[in-house]
Design a protein around this motif. Sequence first.
Motif, PDB file in Angstrom:
ATOM      1  N   ALA A 292       6.735  25.589 -81.144  1.00 18.24           N
ATOM      2  CA  ALA A 292       6.111  24.202 -81.413  1.00 18.24           C
ATOM      3  C   ALA A 292       7.057  23.305 -82.349  1.00 18.24           C
ATOM      4  N   LEU A 293       7.062  23.943 -83.777  1.00 18.86           N
ATOM      5  CA  LEU A 293       7.910  23.585 -84.700  1.00 18.86           C
ATOM      6  C   LEU A 293       9.348  23.105 -84.158  1.00 18.86           C
ATOM      7  N   GLU A 294       9.994  24.234 -83.529  1.00 20.87           N
ATOM      8  CA  GLU A 294      11.340  24.107 -82.865  1.00 20.87           C
ATOM      9  C   GLU A 294      11.395  22.889 -82.004  1.00 20.87           C
ATOM     10  N   HIS A 295      10.355  22.707 -81.097  1.00 17.03           N
ATOM     11  CA  HIS A 295      10.297  21.859 -79.919  1.00 17.03           C
ATOM     12  C   HIS A 295      10.160  20.299 -80.793  1.00 17.03           C
ATOM     13  N   GLU A 296       9.315  20.208 -81.712  1.00 19.20           N
ATOM     14  CA  GLU A 296       9.184  18.900 -82.266  1.00 19.20           C
ATOM     15  C   GLU A 296      10.355  18.525 -83.233  1.00 19.20           C
ATOM     16  N   TYR A 297      11.029  19.436 -83.875  1.00 18.32           N
ATOM     17  CA  TYR A 297      12.414  19.146 -84.819  1.00 18.32           C
ATOM     18  C   TYR A 297      13.579  18.640 -83.837  1.00 18.32           C
ATOM     19  N   GLY A 298      13.504  19.490 -82.485  1.00 20.63           N
ATOM     20  CA  GLY A 298      14.466  19.088 -81.575  1.00 20.63           C
ATOM     21  C   GLY A 298      14.290  17.604 -80.929  1.00 20.63           C
ATOM     22  N   GLU A 299      13.030  17.493 -80.620  1.00 26.43           N
ATOM     23  CA  GLU A 299      12.680  16.010 -80.014  1.00 26.43           C
ATOM     24  C   GLU A 299      13.052  15.039 -80.903  1.00 26.43           C
TER      25      GLU A 299
ATOM     26  N   TYR B  33      16.227   6.656 -95.152  1.00 26.25           N
ATOM     27  CA  TYR B  33      16.111   7.946 -95.218  1.00 26.25           C
ATOM     28  C   TYR B  33      14.587   8.572 -95.428  1.00 26.25           C
ATOM     29  N   LEU B  34      14.059   7.934 -96.484  1.00 31.36           N
ATOM     30  CA  LEU B  34      12.759   8.394 -96.800  1.00 31.36           C
ATOM     31  C   LEU B  34      11.842   8.432 -95.781  1.00 31.36           C
ATOM     32  N   LEU B  35      11.821   7.519 -94.921  1.00 29.83           N
ATOM     33  CA  LEU B  35      10.692   7.372 -93.925  1.00 29.83           C
ATOM     34  C   LEU B  35      11.038   8.544 -92.875  1.00 29.83           C
ATOM     35  N   GLY B  36      12.392   8.580 -92.594  1.00 30.84           N
ATOM     36  CA  GLY B  36      12.903   9.575 -91.474  1.00 30.84           C
ATOM     37  C   GLY B  36      12.806  10.869 -91.877  1.00 30.84           C
ATOM     38  N   LEU B  37      12.516  11.260 -93.086  1.00 32.80           N
ATOM     39  CA  LEU B  37      12.692  12.439 -93.584  1.00 32.80           C
ATOM     40  C   LEU B  37      10.968  12.923 -93.762  1.00 32.80           C
ATOM     41  N   LEU B  38      10.070  12.078 -93.705  1.00 29.86           N
ATOM     42  CA  LEU B  38       8.648  12.609 -93.765  1.00 29.86           C
ATOM     43  C   LEU B  38       8.126  13.711 -92.909  1.00 29.86           C
ATOM     44  N   PRO B  39       8.584  13.235 -91.425  1.00 30.84           N
ATOM     45  CA  PRO B  39       8.054  14.408 -90.645  1.00 30.84           C
ATOM     46  C   PRO B  39       8.506  15.547 -90.642  1.00 30.84           C
ATOM     47  N   LEU B  40       9.560  15.675 -91.436  1.00 37.76           N
ATOM     48  CA  LEU B  40      10.192  17.256 -91.831  1.00 37.76           C
ATOM     49  C   LEU B  40       9.299  18.172 -92.278  1.00 37.76           C
ATOM     50  N   PRO B  41       8.959  17.955 -93.723  1.00 32.44           N
ATOM     51  CA  PRO B  41       7.969  18.814 -94.241  1.00 32.44           C
ATOM     52  C   PRO B  41       6.606  18.861 -93.848  1.00 32.44           C
ATOM     53  N   TRP B  42       6.142  17.571 -93.382  1.00 33.84           N
ATOM     54  CA  TRP B  42       4.745  17.201 -92.758  1.00 33.84           C
ATOM     55  C   TRP B  42       4.600  18.381 -91.493  1.00 33.84           C
ATOM     56  N   LEU B  43       5.701  18.409 -90.575  1.00 37.52           N
ATOM     57  CA  LEU B  43       5.460  19.270 -89.451  1.00 37.52           C
ATOM     58  C   LEU B  43       5.469  20.662 -89.847  1.00 37.52           C
ATOM     59  N   PHE B  44       6.264  20.813 -90.892  1.00 38.20           N
ATOM     60  CA  PHE B  44       6.273  22.369 -91.328  1.00 38.20           C
ATOM     61  C   PHE B  44       5.077  22.740 -91.835  1.00 38.20           C
ATOM     62  N   TYR B  45       4.355  22.021 -92.540  1.00 38.86           N
ATOM     63  CA  TYR B  45       3.176  22.184 -93.079  1.00 38.86           C
ATOM     64  C   TYR B  45       2.081  22.422 -91.941  1.00 38.86           C
ATOM     65  N   LEU B  46       2.048  21.557 -91.011  1.00 37.00           N
ATOM     66  CA  LEU B  46       1.115  21.877 -89.858  1.00 37.00           C
ATOM     67  C   LEU B  46       1.412  23.158 -89.051  1.00 37.00           C
TER      68      LEU B  46
ATOM     69  N   THR C  44      -0.251  25.850 -91.273  1.00 39.95           N
ATOM     70  CA  THR C  44      -1.669  25.875 -91.231  1.00 39.95           C
ATOM     71  C   THR C  44      -2.256  26.010 -89.830  1.00 39.95           C
ATOM     72  N   GLY C  45      -1.284  26.303 -88.907  1.00 41.27           N
ATOM     73  CA  GLY C  45      -1.852  26.651 -87.647  1.00 41.27           C
ATOM     74  C   GLY C  45      -2.239  25.485 -86.843  1.00 41.27           C
ATOM     75  N   ASP C  46      -1.719  24.111 -87.035  1.00 39.90           N
ATOM     76  CA  ASP C  46      -2.413  22.987 -86.561  1.00 39.90           C
ATOM     77  C   ASP C  46      -1.373  22.620 -85.518  1.00 39.90           C
ATOM     78  N   LEU C  47      -0.224  23.459 -85.026  1.00 39.98           N
ATOM     79  CA  LEU C  47       0.774  23.307 -83.823  1.00 39.98           C
ATOM     80  C   LEU C  47       0.413  23.891 -82.842  1.00 39.98           C
ATOM     81  N   GLY C  48      -0.683  24.437 -82.679  1.00 43.66           N
ATOM     82  CA  GLY C  48      -0.935  25.131 -81.492  1.00 43.66           C
ATOM     83  C   GLY C  48      -1.106  26.823 -81.742  1.00 43.66           C
ATOM     84  N   PRO C  49      -0.894  27.573 -80.519  1.00 44.46           N
ATOM     85  CA  PRO C  49      -0.933  29.102 -80.549  1.00 44.46           C
ATOM     86  C   PRO C  49       0.375  29.570 -80.953  1.00 44.46           C
TER      87      PRO C  49
END
Length: 202
Positions: free
Chosen positions: A43-50, A17-30, A33-38
Amino acid sequence: MERVNQTLRRIPVWSIYLLGLLPLPWLFYLGLTGDLGPEPVKALEHEYGELALKLLVLVLAVTPLRRFLGLNLMKFRRALGVLCFAYVVAHLLVWLVLDVQIPSQILADIVKRPYITVGMVAFLLMLPLAATSNTVSVRRLGSGWRKLHRLTYPVAVLGAVHYVLLVKGFQIEPLVYLAMILLLLVLRLPISPPRSAIRARE
């Protein structure tokens, strides 16, 4: 393989659970901060879905891996399913809150856009799975719990179809996910012994 299984038995489920949830806040942070592209929302919608789709593939792979390779991941299957649902909810919330935002437009998109219709059907089918992914429900439902959780199969197919319909033009990645899911479902089918073996037993 037995050594691998022994090592897996020592891994606590909470760590998945801990490792699996790590990308959730990290991707939101990205995204913030504009690190997911224009187009960070898309991009966030796509990353969570994939990520949800990848976890769904892992859930379906648990039984074939045990049957054909002897690798036992049954201990982690429920955790993988719950994580999958968490990323589906995140995927949906990004679409609802950050992307569309207008309630009337949301309803119109569900009706008019096939990929959204398929995705919503898959989400609705996941609700009873998520609601019963606990020890109390397993005990209360008994054998009915296994039957209910066979809804995972149509959910997986619908999730892959949602991805195929979503992308523009011909793209190989969504088709690969669909092919993997269909293959894993075929591998889950019961294997009947050859007729010659049955006659020999008789």
